[in-house]
Design an enzyme around this catalytic site. Sequence first.
Site, PDB file in Angstrom:
ATOM      1  N   ALA A 133       0.828  -1.190   0.000  1.00 41.01           N
ATOM      2  CA  ALA A 133       0.000   0.000   0.000  1.00 41.01           C
ATOM      3  C   ALA A 133       0.869   1.249   0.000  1.00 41.01           C
ATOM      4  CB  ALA A 133      -0.913   0.001   1.217  1.00 41.01           C
ATOM      5  N   CYS A 134       0.262   2.360  -0.348  1.00 38.62           N
ATOM      6  CA  CYS A 134       0.952   3.638  -0.316  1.00 38.62           C
ATOM      7  C   CYS A 134       1.486   3.905   1.077  1.00 38.62           C
ATOM      8  CB  CYS A 134      -0.008   4.779  -0.680  1.00 38.62           C
ATOM      9  SG  CYS A 134       0.073   5.195  -2.395  1.00 38.62           S
ATOM     10  N   PRO A 135       2.590   4.538   1.221  1.00 38.50           N
ATOM     11  CA  PRO A 135       3.507   5.034   0.193  1.00 38.50           C
ATOM     12  C   PRO A 135       4.672   4.101  -0.056  1.00 38.50           C
ATOM     13  CG  PRO A 135       4.108   5.938   2.311  1.00 38.50           C
ATOM     14  CD  PRO A 135       3.049   4.899   2.571  1.00 38.50           C
ATOM     15  N   VAL A 136       4.509   2.822   0.317  1.00 38.73           N
ATOM     16  CA  VAL A 136       5.649   1.905   0.273  1.00 38.73           C
ATOM     17  C   VAL A 136       6.253   1.774  -1.136  1.00 38.73           C
ATOM     18  CG1 VAL A 136       6.392  -0.447   0.778  1.00 38.73           C
ATOM     19  CG2 VAL A 136       4.830   0.699   2.333  1.00 38.73           C
ATOM     20  N   HIS A 164      -1.252  -1.140  -6.824  1.00 37.65           N
ATOM     21  CA  HIS A 164      -1.915  -0.116  -6.021  1.00 37.65           C
ATOM     22  C   HIS A 164      -2.198   1.062  -6.941  1.00 37.65           C
ATOM     23  CE1 HIS A 164      -3.172   1.835  -2.483  1.00 37.65           C
ATOM     24  NE2 HIS A 164      -2.175   2.681  -2.402  1.00 37.65           N
TER      25      HIS A 164
END
Lengths: 222, 75, 177
Positions: B12-15, B39
Site C-alpha cells: 500500500a501507499c507510500p511503500v 496499487h
Amino acid sequence: METKTTVTQGVPVRAGKKRRNQLPAAIVVLLGIIIVAVILGGKSPGLAISWVIGIGFGVVLQKSRFCFAAAFRDPFLTGSTSLAKAVIIAVAIASLGFGAVQYAAVSGGGNPPGFISPVGLHTAIGAILFGIGMVIAGGCASGTLMRVGEGFTMQWLVLVFFVIGTLWGTHDYAFWKAVFFDRAPQVHLPSALGWPLSFILQFLVLGALYILADKWGNRQRN
Amino acid sequence: MAEYRLDCFGEACPVPLLKAQKKLADLKVGDLLIVEVDHSCAIKNVPEWARKEGHNVEIEEIGDGEWEIYIQKTK
Amino acid sequence: MKLEENKYFKTVVKDAWPYTVGAILLALFNITLLIVRGSPWGISGVLLYWGAKIYKALGGPLQNWAFYSNPANLKGVETPFFSHAGSLMILGIIIGAFFASLAASQFKIRKIKTYRQVIAAVLGGLLMGYATRVALGCNIGGFFSAVASFSLHGWVFGVFVMVGAWIGSKLLVKFFM
C-alpha cells in the site's frame, strides 16, 4: 509469460499478458446501484440522496486517487505536495458553500449547521494518534473505504479494526468527557470573530498554506 | 545498461514510492528500474515523482489492476 | 473503433482524474450533503454505529456504557441499517469505488503479502478508530468538514494530524517496510 520488448520514448516496454474486460461487471453493478437508489427513494428521498452521494464520493475518491492521508504525510515522507494542495482547494471551496449555508441559517436566527465540536488538548491527542494510525494502515477513513472497494484485503482488515477502535474509544467515553470534553469550548470562528474577519482569515490562511505547499513541492525537486 | 525489478505487489501507499526512491538512488545513469505495482495510487505518485526528478517514465498495464512502471535513470 | 480506444472513455473511465478535479467534486458533494441532510460528510460516527450495532447483536451490554446512557445515542443504534442515511453513504463509498475500478478494468483482490501488513492493519485500524472518539472525528468529519464549518477544532486537528503523520512515517520506514 511470453514477452516482447518495444521502445517508447526511450524506455523499453514489454507487452503484457492478456487482460479481462471488467466493463460488463461494472454495468451490472451500476444497474444494482440504480435499483437500490429507486427502492430507497420510495422509502425516503433523503436516504436515496445519501446513497447516491456516497456512490459519488466513492467514484471520485477512486478515480482521482484522492487520499487525505497522503496529503498530510507526503510533504515529509516523499516531498510531494500535490495532494496537500488539492486538499487545500477542497477545503476552500467547501468553506465558501458551508459559509453561505451557515450565514443563511444564522441570519434566520438558527444555529450554524456543520461540525462544530469542543476544541482542546483532546483534539491534539486524538489527531496525533489518528495521524500515526493512518500512515501505518496505508490510508485514513475515506482512503480505507475506497481501497476496500478496490479489493485490498489489507484494508478490509483495517476497516474491521477501525470499527473495533471506535467501539473501544466509546467504551472509554466517560474518561475523555470528564477530563477533556466537558471543559473544552466549542469555537465557531464567525460567532467569535464576526463573519468578515473569520472569512478573510480563513482564506488568507488557506492561501498562505497553498503557496507554502507549492514552494515546498518545488524545493524538493533540486 | 542494467535492468532491475522491484516487486511491490500488495504494497500500500507510500511503500512502492519509498522503495522506488531508495532503489533508484543505487542505480547508474541509463539503468532501467521496473516497479511492479497493483496499487492504483502508486501509478500516480511514483511516475509523478520520477518525472519531477527528470527521469524517463512509462506505465504499462500488465493485468487487471496490475501495472509496471518503467523508470530510466537519466541523471 | 473499440471502446477502449475512444478518447472520452479513456479520459473519464480508464485514466486517473487530476487531483484538482477530485478536490472540486468532493467539496461540491460535501456542500450538497450539508444542504440536503443538514449535516456534512463524516465517516467515523457511522463506523461507530456499525460497531455498536454488531456489539449489541452479539449481546454486548451497550446500555451500561456512559455514552449510551444518553437515550438519544442508544436510540441511534436501534435505527435499521437501511434507514440509516450515514450507513448508506458509507456503503455507497465502497460500492462507488468498486464500480469505478471495475469500469476501468482495474479491480483485483489484492492479497495480504506479509505478517507485517497484518500487524500494520490491526494497529493502524485500532489507533485510527480509537483516535476518532478522542478527537471527535477523522480526516473527513474532524478536518475537512470541520474546517469548512469554520470550527476551530478542525484547524487544531489539521495541525496535529500532520505531527502524527510525521511520527507515523518514521515508524513506517523503520518497522513496516
